[in-house]
Design an enzyme around this catalytic site. Structure first.
Site, PDB file in Angstrom:
ATOM      1  N   ARG A 164     123.426 -45.507  29.799  1.00 47.93           N
ATOM      2  CA  ARG A 164     123.677 -45.620  31.236  1.00 47.93           C
ATOM      3  C   ARG A 164     122.351 -45.954  31.905  1.00 47.93           C
ATOM      4  O   ARG A 164     121.289 -45.752  31.326  1.00 47.93           O
ATOM      5  CB  ARG A 164     124.175 -44.281  31.795  1.00 47.93           C
ATOM      6  CG  ARG A 164     125.536 -43.876  31.279  1.00 47.93           C
ATOM      7  CD  ARG A 164     125.919 -42.493  31.817  1.00 47.93           C
ATOM      8  NE  ARG A 164     127.162 -42.049  31.186  1.00 47.93           N
ATOM      9  CZ  ARG A 164     127.404 -40.799  30.802  1.00 47.93           C
ATOM     10  NH1 ARG A 164     126.506 -39.854  30.982  1.00 47.93           N
ATOM     11  NH2 ARG A 164     128.552 -40.486  30.241  1.00 47.93           N
ATOM     12  N   ARG A 257     130.294 -38.703  39.641  1.00 49.30           N
ATOM     13  CA  ARG A 257     129.116 -39.090  38.851  1.00 49.30           C
ATOM     14  C   ARG A 257     128.975 -40.615  38.820  1.00 49.30           C
ATOM     15  O   ARG A 257     127.866 -41.138  38.760  1.00 49.30           O
ATOM     16  CB  ARG A 257     129.217 -38.488  37.439  1.00 49.30           C
ATOM     17  CG  ARG A 257     127.959 -38.708  36.622  1.00 49.30           C
ATOM     18  CD  ARG A 257     127.951 -37.903  35.347  1.00 49.30           C
ATOM     19  NE  ARG A 257     128.927 -38.433  34.369  1.00 49.30           N
ATOM     20  CZ  ARG A 257     129.134 -37.899  33.186  1.00 49.30           C
ATOM     21  NH1 ARG A 257     128.496 -36.805  32.815  1.00 49.30           N
ATOM     22  NH2 ARG A 257     130.019 -38.434  32.356  1.00 49.30           N
ATOM     23  N   ARG A 268     138.600 -39.535  29.202  1.00 51.26           N
ATOM     24  CA  ARG A 268     137.830 -38.283  29.200  1.00 51.26           C
ATOM     25  C   ARG A 268     138.676 -37.121  29.731  1.00 51.26           C
ATOM     26  O   ARG A 268     138.560 -35.991  29.243  1.00 51.26           O
ATOM     27  CB  ARG A 268     136.527 -38.456  30.004  1.00 51.26           C
ATOM     28  CG  ARG A 268     135.493 -39.253  29.208  1.00 51.26           C
ATOM     29  CD  ARG A 268     134.214 -39.548  29.956  1.00 51.26           C
ATOM     30  NE  ARG A 268     133.347 -40.377  29.125  1.00 51.26           N
ATOM     31  CZ  ARG A 268     132.118 -40.041  28.707  1.00 51.26           C
ATOM     32  NH1 ARG A 268     131.577 -38.918  29.082  1.00 51.26           N
ATOM     33  NH2 ARG A 268     131.430 -40.843  27.928  1.00 51.26           N
TER      34      ARG A 268
HETATM   35  N1  LIG Z   1     128.676 -26.566  39.706  1.00 52.91           N
HETATM   36  C1  LIG Z   1     128.756 -27.826  40.099  1.00 52.91           C
HETATM   37  N2  LIG Z   1     129.302 -28.134  41.281  1.00 52.91           N
HETATM   38  C2  LIG Z   1     129.417 -29.424  41.689  1.00 52.91           C
HETATM   39  N3  LIG Z   1     128.983 -30.487  40.969  1.00 52.91           N
HETATM   40  C3  LIG Z   1     128.450 -30.234  39.760  1.00 52.91           C
HETATM   41  C4  LIG Z   1     128.295 -28.913  39.268  1.00 52.91           C
HETATM   42  N4  LIG Z   1     127.731 -28.987  38.045  1.00 52.91           N
HETATM   43  C5  LIG Z   1     127.525 -30.291  37.797  1.00 52.91           C
HETATM   44  N5  LIG Z   1     127.934 -31.058  38.827  1.00 52.91           N
HETATM   45  C6  LIG Z   1     127.944 -32.509  38.918  1.00 52.91           C
HETATM   46  O1  LIG Z   1     129.014 -32.964  38.098  1.00 52.91           O
HETATM   47  C7  LIG Z   1     128.700 -34.199  37.469  1.00 52.91           C
HETATM   48  C8  LIG Z   1     128.877 -34.055  35.975  1.00 52.91           C
HETATM   49  O2  LIG Z   1     127.865 -33.191  35.470  1.00 52.91           O
HETATM   50  P1  LIG Z   1     127.165 -33.447  34.075  1.00 52.91           P
HETATM   51  O3  LIG Z   1     126.811 -34.881  33.924  1.00 52.91           O
HETATM   52  O4  LIG Z   1     126.099 -32.441  33.944  1.00 52.91           O
HETATM   53  O5  LIG Z   1     128.405 -33.104  33.123  1.00 52.91           O
HETATM   54  P2  LIG Z   1     128.476 -33.027  31.539  1.00 52.91           P
HETATM   55  O6  LIG Z   1     129.334 -31.876  31.205  1.00 52.91           O
HETATM   56  O7  LIG Z   1     127.119 -33.063  30.955  1.00 52.91           O
HETATM   57  O8  LIG Z   1     129.244 -34.372  31.200  1.00 52.91           O
HETATM   58  P3  LIG Z   1     129.266 -35.236  29.826  1.00 52.91           P
HETATM   59  O9  LIG Z   1     129.875 -34.374  28.806  1.00 52.91           O
HETATM   60  O10 LIG Z   1     130.098 -36.400  30.152  1.00 52.91           O
HETATM   61  O11 LIG Z   1     127.865 -35.599  29.497  1.00 52.91           O
HETATM   62  C9  LIG Z   1     127.281 -34.537  37.881  1.00 52.91           C
HETATM   63  O12 LIG Z   1     127.314 -35.487  38.931  1.00 52.91           O
HETATM   64  C10 LIG Z   1     126.714 -33.206  38.374  1.00 52.91           C
HETATM   65  O13 LIG Z   1     125.734 -33.375  39.365  1.00 52.91           O
HETATM   66  N1  LIG Z   2     130.043 -33.933  18.453  1.00 53.18           N
HETATM   67  C1  LIG Z   2     129.067 -34.363  19.268  1.00 53.18           C
HETATM   68  N2  LIG Z   2     129.311 -34.537  20.577  1.00 53.18           N
HETATM   69  C2  LIG Z   2     128.299 -34.952  21.358  1.00 53.18           C
HETATM   70  C3  LIG Z   2     127.017 -35.197  20.853  1.00 53.18           C
HETATM   71  N3  LIG Z   2     126.223 -35.599  21.872  1.00 53.18           N
HETATM   72  C4  LIG Z   2     126.986 -35.585  22.966  1.00 53.18           C
HETATM   73  N4  LIG Z   2     128.237 -35.195  22.659  1.00 53.18           N
HETATM   74  C5  LIG Z   2     129.372 -35.022  23.556  1.00 53.18           C
HETATM   75  O1  LIG Z   2     129.894 -36.271  23.911  1.00 53.18           O
HETATM   76  C6  LIG Z   2     130.515 -36.175  25.170  1.00 53.18           C
HETATM   77  C7  LIG Z   2     130.215 -37.368  26.004  1.00 53.18           C
HETATM   78  O2  LIG Z   2     128.881 -37.481  26.304  1.00 53.18           O
HETATM   79  P1  LIG Z   2     128.369 -38.619  27.310  1.00 53.18           P
HETATM   80  O3  LIG Z   2     126.879 -38.494  27.287  1.00 53.18           O
HETATM   81  O4  LIG Z   2     128.869 -39.930  26.796  1.00 53.18           O
HETATM   82  O5  LIG Z   2     128.971 -38.289  28.656  1.00 53.18           O
HETATM   83  C8  LIG Z   2     130.026 -34.866  25.780  1.00 53.18           C
HETATM   84  O6  LIG Z   2     131.097 -33.949  25.759  1.00 53.18           O
HETATM   85  C9  LIG Z   2     128.976 -34.399  24.871  1.00 53.18           C
HETATM   86  O7  LIG Z   2     128.947 -32.988  24.757  1.00 53.18           O
HETATM   87  C10 LIG Z   2     126.803 -34.991  19.466  1.00 53.18           C
HETATM   88  O8  LIG Z   2     125.707 -35.179  18.911  1.00 53.18           O
HETATM   89  N5  LIG Z   2     127.844 -34.585  18.718  1.00 53.18           N
END
Ligand SMILES: Nc1ncnc2c1ncn2[C@@H]1O[C@H](COP(=O)(O)OP(=O)(O)OP(=O)(O)O)[C@@H](O)[C@H]1O
Ligand SMILES: Nc1nc2c(ncn2[C@@H]2O[C@H](COP(=O)(O)O)[C@@H](O)[C@H]2O)c(=O)[nH]1
Length: 398
Positions: A164, A257, A268
């Site tokens: 991204r 996001r 998703r």
């Molecule tokens: N408690 C919260 N309240 C509102 N917005 C939130 C909160 N926590 C996270 N966000 C927002 O929600 C969006 C998704 O968060 P984040 O990218 O950390 O999710 P993630 O679980 O890591 O997703 P992925 O698994 O796709 O990587 C972001 O824009 C973030 O700023």
């Molecule tokens: N099994 C695994 N899942 C992973 C790993 N790294 C990230 N993730 C999961 O993928 C989704 C999507 O991530 P995104 O960055 O494309 O939004 C998220 O739920 C991650 O937790 C991995 O090494 N192994």
């Protein structure tokens, strides 16, 4: 494995010291590889079929020194101590029949052994954080890394998805090609991998070990399939599932996001439902955290991590001098302890310097490092008691 079933000896061949040892009906020989004289080759002789096999060797390989001291510690693994290097670099296990080796033997349909480096002391358990896409895992982890940069380290996953905007290769992910990740997975370089939202994601052994080697607690952000695989692996971790306050809020965050197309968001969200359904499965996750208000959730995460009563790093089991002294060899073995004798360092009054290597709390193992080794000096009373053992040729590897 009965003690009497084990014999080991060292055979000289063209200035190459080979360590040979018998476990059950097989003789394992460790020698230098023909291609690279510093890395190991392993040959297995089967007494029943009278055949030699060159197994596939997995894991990080030790750099072979001029000689090794070798003893089987169970019928699953063999302890190899490389001589002439500091103790903390010298301890290796050759796994010959551990669950990982058995699994790889099945997958590869060939004989397999695997090296695993021995690490003295126990690091804090890695933390696996799972939860549906968009719940805020990355946001929580980023806060933790910012507030505690010397305490936590992030396991940088590999993925076949495209970067991204603002994502940096090697920092957020190792962005890779499908053929490359498939090859690395088949070579046993991954702790876990999964097909997630149409791409392959995986945690390499190196991603976790490099954080632990820096003395930091490793944080993994992986999906539920990945968490399940890590649970089944030799890595002891704590498992946290992050839930959204509602499905509607999750959808809102994912859309806000703005990193996915509508089609990807739909995919998703479908996967999110399946992940939420598994979050209560007994034995899978240790803790559930609801990420409603971000600050409250972050405080709960911090509480949870500091409440964890992992053992402290037990590095002070032995002193710096012991750690850095080169050349120890194996003298004898009991069920849980190996006695090591210094070859370079005589104690006071010419006394033999002995160390006890305690194997009772080993953790991890191939495909990663073997952690939890404890080393203590053997006191003078015991030293005298062990002198008799030293004279017994059955207990000498030289
Ligand atoms: N408690 C919260 N309240 C509102 N917005 C939130 C909160 N926590 C996270 N966000 C927002 O929600 C969006 C998704 O968060 P984040 O990218 O950390 O999710 P993630 O679980 O890591 O997703 P992925 O698994 O796709 O990587 C972001 O824009 C973030 O700023
Ligand atoms: N099994 C695994 N899942 C992973 C790993 N790294 C990230 N993730 C999961 O993928 C989704 C999507 O991530 P995104 O960055 O494309 O939004 C998220 O739920 C991650 O937790 C991995 O090494 N192994």
């Amino acid at each position: 494995m009965g003690e009497e079933a084990v014999h080991f000896s060292v055979v000289d061949a063209n200035d190459c010291k080979q360590s040979a040892f018998e476990v059950g009906d097989k003789t394992y020989v460790i020698c230098r590889s023909d291609d690279d004289l510093k890395t190991s080759a392993v040959k297995i002789h089967d007494k029943l079929t009278q055949t030699w096999v060159s197994p596939t060797i997995l894991g990080e390989q030790p750099l072979l020194t001029k000689s090794q001291s070798v003893i089987p510690v169970s019928d699953e693994k063999i302890l190899v101590i490389e001589k002439g290097v500091p103790l903390n670099e010298s301890i290796w296990f050759l796994e010959i029949d551990t669950p990982f080796v058995k699994q790889q033997r099945k997958i590869k349909e060939t004989e397999v052994v695997s090296w695993s480096k021995g690490v003295i002391g126990v690091g804090q358990k890695p933390v696996v954080i799972s939860g549906p896409s968009g719940v805020g895992k990355g946001t929580l982890i980023a806060k933790l890394m910012k507030d505690y940069p010397s305490k936590f380290g992030f396991s940088v996953s590999h993925t076949t998805r495209s970067p991204r905007e603002k994502e940096i290769d090697g920092v957020h992910y190792h962005f890779t090609e499908r053929l490359k990740i498939d090859k690395d997975i088949s070579e046993g370089k991954f702790l876990e991998f999964a097909h997630v939202h149409g791409n392959v994601y995986g945690t390499s052994i190196e991603a976790v070990e490099s954080v632990t080697d820096e003395g930091k607690r490793c944080i993994l952000d992986i999906d539920v399939q990945g968490a399940r695989s890590v649970r089944a692996s030799s890595l002891e971790a704590i498992f946290i599932f992050v839930c959204p306050p509602s499905f509607e809020e999750l959808e809102k965050r994912l859309r806000a996001r703005g990193t996915e197309t509508e089609e990807q968001i739909q995919k998703r969200l479908r996967n999110a439902q399946a992940e939420l359904d598994q979050s209560n499965e007994p034995g899978l996750f240790d803790h559930l955290l609801v990420n409603d208000d971000l600050e409250t959730c972050y405080e709960n995460l911090k509480k949870l991590l500091s409440l964890d009563d992992d053992q402290e790093d037990s590095d002070d089991f032995f002193n710096k001098e012991d750690k850095e002294t080169a050349s120890y060899s194996i003298v004898s073995k009991t069920d849980s302890e190996i006695l090591l004798q210094s070859e370079t360092n005589e104690g006071k009054n010419g006394a033999i310097h002995l160390l006890a290597l305690d194997l009772s709390s080993l953790s991890g193992g191939a495909p990663g490092r073997t952690r939890g080794l404890k080393i203590g000096s053997v006191n003078s009373f015991l030293t005298r008691a062990y002198i008799g053992v030293l004279d017994d040729p059955k207990h000498s590897s030289k």
